[in-house]
Enzyme design. Structure first.
Site, PDB file in Angstrom:
ATOM      1  N   HIS A 191       0.819  -1.206   0.000  1.00  0.00           N
ATOM      2  CA  HIS A 191       0.000   0.000   0.000  1.00  0.00           C
ATOM      3  C   HIS A 191       0.852   1.255   0.000  1.00  0.00           C
ATOM      4  O   HIS A 191       0.507   2.248  -0.623  1.00  0.00           O
ATOM      5  CB  HIS A 191      -0.940   0.001   1.204  1.00  0.00           C
ATOM      6  CG  HIS A 191      -2.222  -0.682   0.913  1.00  0.00           C
ATOM      7  ND1 HIS A 191      -3.028  -0.307  -0.129  1.00  0.00           N
ATOM      8  CD2 HIS A 191      -2.835  -1.727   1.496  1.00  0.00           C
ATOM      9  CE1 HIS A 191      -4.076  -1.093  -0.166  1.00  0.00           C
ATOM     10  NE2 HIS A 191      -3.986  -1.977   0.811  1.00  0.00           N
ATOM     11  N   ARG A 296      -3.229  -3.348 -21.803  1.00  0.00           N
ATOM     12  CA  ARG A 296      -2.846  -4.486 -22.656  1.00  0.00           C
ATOM     13  C   ARG A 296      -2.400  -5.628 -21.751  1.00  0.00           C
ATOM     14  O   ARG A 296      -1.243  -5.682 -21.340  1.00  0.00           O
ATOM     15  CB  ARG A 296      -1.719  -4.077 -23.602  1.00  0.00           C
ATOM     16  CG  ARG A 296      -2.154  -3.123 -24.716  1.00  0.00           C
ATOM     17  CD  ARG A 296      -0.996  -2.840 -25.666  1.00  0.00           C
ATOM     18  NE  ARG A 296      -1.436  -2.269 -26.919  1.00  0.00           N
ATOM     19  CZ  ARG A 296      -1.437  -0.971 -27.203  1.00  0.00           C
ATOM     20  NH1 ARG A 296      -1.014  -0.102 -26.314  1.00  0.00           N
ATOM     21  NH2 ARG A 296      -1.848  -0.546 -28.382  1.00  0.00           N
ATOM     22  N   GLU A 430     -11.750  -3.520 -34.462  1.00  0.00           N
ATOM     23  CA  GLU A 430     -10.472  -3.451 -35.181  1.00  0.00           C
ATOM     24  C   GLU A 430     -10.457  -4.311 -36.431  1.00  0.00           C
ATOM     25  O   GLU A 430      -9.416  -4.535 -37.017  1.00  0.00           O
ATOM     26  CB  GLU A 430      -9.287  -3.754 -34.256  1.00  0.00           C
ATOM     27  CG  GLU A 430      -9.474  -4.917 -33.334  1.00  0.00           C
ATOM     28  CD  GLU A 430      -8.353  -5.066 -32.307  1.00  0.00           C
ATOM     29  OE1 GLU A 430      -7.360  -4.342 -32.368  1.00  0.00           O
ATOM     30  OE2 GLU A 430      -8.489  -5.940 -31.443  1.00  0.00           O
ATOM     31  N   ASN A 453      -5.070   0.764 -34.985  1.00  0.00           N
ATOM     32  CA  ASN A 453      -3.833   0.172 -35.500  1.00  0.00           C
ATOM     33  C   ASN A 453      -4.169  -1.036 -36.373  1.00  0.00           C
ATOM     34  O   ASN A 453      -3.723  -1.140 -37.517  1.00  0.00           O
ATOM     35  CB  ASN A 453      -2.910  -0.281 -34.358  1.00  0.00           C
ATOM     36  CG  ASN A 453      -2.690   0.807 -33.337  1.00  0.00           C
ATOM     37  OD1 ASN A 453      -2.836   1.989 -33.645  1.00  0.00           O
ATOM     38  ND2 ASN A 453      -2.341   0.431 -32.118  1.00  0.00           N
ATOM     39  N   ASP A 454      -4.977  -1.930 -35.807  1.00  0.00           N
ATOM     40  CA  ASP A 454      -5.357  -3.101 -36.588  1.00  0.00           C
ATOM     41  C   ASP A 454      -6.415  -2.765 -37.627  1.00  0.00           C
ATOM     42  O   ASP A 454      -6.379  -3.283 -38.740  1.00  0.00           O
ATOM     43  CB  ASP A 454      -5.861  -4.222 -35.663  1.00  0.00           C
ATOM     44  CG  ASP A 454      -4.704  -5.012 -35.094  1.00  0.00           C
ATOM     45  OD1 ASP A 454      -3.796  -5.342 -35.873  1.00  0.00           O
ATOM     46  OD2 ASP A 454      -4.690  -5.274 -33.882  1.00  0.00           O
ATOM     47  N   ARG A 464       0.957  -3.950 -40.610  1.00  0.00           N
ATOM     48  CA  ARG A 464       1.469  -2.863 -39.783  1.00  0.00           C
ATOM     49  C   ARG A 464       2.930  -3.063 -39.366  1.00  0.00           C
ATOM     50  O   ARG A 464       3.591  -2.157 -38.886  1.00  0.00           O
ATOM     51  CB  ARG A 464       0.570  -2.646 -38.547  1.00  0.00           C
ATOM     52  CG  ARG A 464       0.541  -3.790 -37.561  1.00  0.00           C
ATOM     53  CD  ARG A 464      -0.599  -3.653 -36.563  1.00  0.00           C
ATOM     54  NE  ARG A 464      -0.174  -3.139 -35.268  1.00  0.00           N
ATOM     55  CZ  ARG A 464      -0.913  -3.207 -34.163  1.00  0.00           C
ATOM     56  NH1 ARG A 464      -2.128  -3.716 -34.190  1.00  0.00           N
ATOM     57  NH2 ARG A 464      -0.468  -2.750 -33.023  1.00  0.00           N
ATOM     58  N   CYS A 501      -8.806   3.654 -29.061  1.00  0.00           N
ATOM     59  CA  CYS A 501      -7.621   3.358 -28.253  1.00  0.00           C
ATOM     60  C   CYS A 501      -6.405   3.059 -29.113  1.00  0.00           C
ATOM     61  O   CYS A 501      -5.328   2.809 -28.606  1.00  0.00           O
ATOM     62  CB  CYS A 501      -7.894   2.225 -27.280  1.00  0.00           C
ATOM     63  SG  CYS A 501      -8.266   0.681 -28.101  1.00  0.00           S
TER      64      CYS A 501
HETATM   65  C1  PEP Z   1      -5.197  -1.468 -32.102  1.00  0.00           C
HETATM   66  O1  PEP Z   1      -5.147  -2.434 -32.846  1.00  0.00           O
HETATM   67  O2  PEP Z   1      -5.432  -0.297 -32.482  1.00  0.00           O
HETATM   68  C2  PEP Z   1      -4.944  -1.642 -30.656  1.00  0.00           C
HETATM   69  C3  PEP Z   1      -5.131  -0.662 -29.808  1.00  0.00           C
HETATM   70  O3  PEP Z   1      -4.490  -2.857 -30.232  1.00  0.00           O
HETATM   71  P1  PEP Z   1      -2.966  -3.320 -30.379  1.00  0.00           P
HETATM   72  O4  PEP Z   1      -2.158  -2.157 -30.856  1.00  0.00           O
HETATM   73  O5  PEP Z   1      -2.545  -3.802 -29.020  1.00  0.00           O
HETATM   74  O6  PEP Z   1      -3.095  -4.416 -31.383  1.00  0.00           O
HETATM   75 MG    MG Z   2      -5.155  -4.437 -32.056  1.00  0.00          MG
END
Ligand code: PEP
Ligand code: MG
Length: 541
Positions: A191, A296, A430, A453-454, A464, A501
């Site tokens: 704590h 994550r 995604e 991102n995905d 990517r 996100c």
């Molecule tokens: C995404 O795909 O945008 C995402 C936030 O997940 P990660 O980058 O962990 O695949």
């Molecule tokens: Mg992702």
């Protein structure tokens, strides 16, 4: 002659502190056993000290509430409850009456016995309460000795060095005089460590401290986990420079801290942080994140050589939930596979791993792994404001299957009397498939979080991970932007809130566009929060 000594410790918060050391030594409570004639008199003394201790704990609670939030302040409520506990009080009173001993002795021995009993329990939560019992009973003993809360740091800001610090000691200290602290004992999840993180004080644990250090110059490097005692001129100068930079950043930050993410016309959004480890929580708080929008959880699996147990996961989620003290924490369930390979999963080689056996697909195919994680998340939901979201969803059926698993686990937990809190369930958007059926998916969940991102990789058919394709990768591609609009509209129609996100959420050139689209939340890396807050606050939308 200055002779610099360096110690390596475990960093609790990544900050820098430069200043003189003050060695804090807990006053040893010398408790003597005395025979007494008048047990009634000792009982009355005990009751008076117990009441005074309760009053002190109530004050500490109020103070902690302001400084570190309701959930963290709860430690003092727990201590107060311990002093009200019937078993504890019966044990103290019986000892005074049967053995005719003084109140100090009865409280100290009972406190030790209860602390030992708790420390031997299997449940990690109860184990950790052992320190609280000691803290609470020592408070009563101190009051019986006629001592109040008189310890203070002094007027000069200092780096505090101590063998160990109890949560009550940490809260009591005047934070404006505390540059940082270094302790020998304590765990990263204690704590005290959580409080230090929440209060944003650079701190190291596991450093062998000595009383002779008092008065010496020192540097805490929370980035590297190094404690310099008697630093040489060059080291000191370098850290003073770093400190200046830290201060400048802090000033900028301070201006926006505590302010709402509200546009000039009154539209409010949430700005949450993306984190990939427990340690990142401190950065989220230091940057005034409204919550954690993407935790994550794979790091728990990537760091180990075997599957993390339910208890290991529970501890991690609980720590983050408690540290965020009532703010929302969205745990993204296991997203392994593709670029995140873990040997012990034995996933085998795939020709096209990004489109392969990954994320929710693994979880549905291997429910024993998924259920362990879900149980850990549900258990942790009793300790804060947790939410859970599922990655790589492509169908309504997947969502229903996951939700059925959650219901099954809830039933099991109800049967076993294991508590869990209310938690929202959401999905990541995604895949283009999820976008296209987002009207149907919205009926199943509480929220959408767009993983750009995905989503960009699958929409543009651009790996990517492949640097050769950088020239073709257009993160502002109208297809992606239109998809975001579709998801927001479909989500809102069914009462879902919608966030982003993926990295695009932190793209400052798009903040106004997202506001116009009606986004409810952006989850970005901690250092991006305040710059985006600035844009939001200056926007007319
Ligand atoms: C995404 O795909 O945008 C995402 C936030 O997940 P990660 O980058 O962990 O695949
Ligand atoms: Mg992702």
């Amino acid at each position: 002659m200055v002779s610099m000594v360096t110690y390596v410790g475990k960093s609790i918060l990544k900050g820098i502190a430069v200043g003189k050391i003050l060695f804090y030594e807990k006053e040893e409570q010398m408790v003597q056993r005395r025979s007494v004639e008048d047990a009634e008199h000792e009982l009355a003394r005990y009751e008076k000290a117990r009441e005074a201790a309760q009053a002190e704990l109530a004050q500490l609670y109020e103070r902690a509430l302001k400084e570190v939030g309701e959930l963290n302040a709860g430690i003092f409520d727990v201590q107060s409850m311990m002093l009200d506990d019937e078993d504890f009080n019966d044990a103290v009173r019986n000892m005074m009456e049967a053995q005719k001993v003084n109140a100090e002795y009865a409280v100290a021995v009972t406190g030790d016995n209860f602390a030992k009993m708790f420390s031997e329990m299997d449940d990690e939560y109860f184990k950790a309460r052992s320190a609280d019992i000691k803290d609470a009973s020592e408070r009563v003993v101190k009051l019986l000795h006629g001592k109040g809360e008189e310890w203070s740091i002094g007027d000069e800001p200092v780096i505090l060095a101590a063998k160990d610090l109890a949560p009550s000691e940490t809260v009591q200290m005047d934070k404006s005089k505390l540059l940082g602290f270094v302790t020998e004992l304590g765990s990263a999840n204690s704590h005290t460590a959580i409080l230090a993180r929440t209060m944003n004080i650079p701190a190291l644990i596991g450093v062998p401290v000595k009383p002779e250090m008092s008065g010496k110059m020192a540097v805490i490097d929370g980035e590297e986990g190094i404690f310099y005692v008697d630093p040489d001129e060059a080291t000191l100068a370098a850290y003073r420079e770093k400190l200046k930079e830290q201060e400048q950043k802090r000033k900028l930050l301070a201006e926006l801290k505590g302010k709402e993410n509200v546009t000039l016309s009154g539209r409010k959004i949430e700005l949450y942080a993306n984190i990939g480890s427990i340690g990142d929580t401190a950065r989220a708080l230091a940057n005034d994140a409204g919550g954690i929008g993407l935790f994550r959880s794979e790091f728990l699996y990537l760091e180990q050589s075997g599957y993390p147990t339910e208890d290991e996961q529970f501890k991690a989620y609980k720590t983050v939930a408690e540290t965020m003290a009532g703010k929302k924490v969205i745990i993204r369930t296991l997203d392994i596979g593709a670029d995140k390979q873990v040997d012990y999963f034995d996933l085998g080689k795939e020709d096209n791993p990004a489109m392969g056996f990954r994320a929710i697909r693994i979880c549905l195919a291997r429910p024993e792994i998924f259920k362990t994680q879900l149980r850990a998340i549900l258990r942790a939901s009793a300790y804060g404001n947790l939410a859970v979201m599922y990655p790589m969803i492509i169908s309504v059926d997947e969502v229903r299957r996951v939700k059925a698993m959650v219901e099954e686990i809830k039933k099991e937990m109800d049967g076993a009397g294991i508590p869990y809190g209310d938690f929202e369930q959401g999905i990541m958007i995604e895949t283009p498939a999820a976008v296209v059926i987002s009207d149907l998916l919205a009926k199943e969940v509480d929220f959408f979080s767009i993983g750009t991102n995905d989503l960009t990789q699958y929409t543009l058919a651009i790996d990517r991970q492949n640097a050769k394709l950088d020239d073709f990768y257009d993160s502002h591609h109208p297809a992606v932007l239109r998809m975001i609009q579709t998801v927001i509209d479909n989500g809102h129609r069914e009462g879902c809130w919608v966030g982003i996100c993926g990295e695009l959420g932190a793209d400052e050139t798009l903040t106004e566009t997202f506001l116009e689209m009606g986004i409810d939340e952006l989850s970005v890396s901690p250092s991006r929060i305040l710059p985006i807050r600035k844009i939001v606050r200056e926007s007319k939308i």
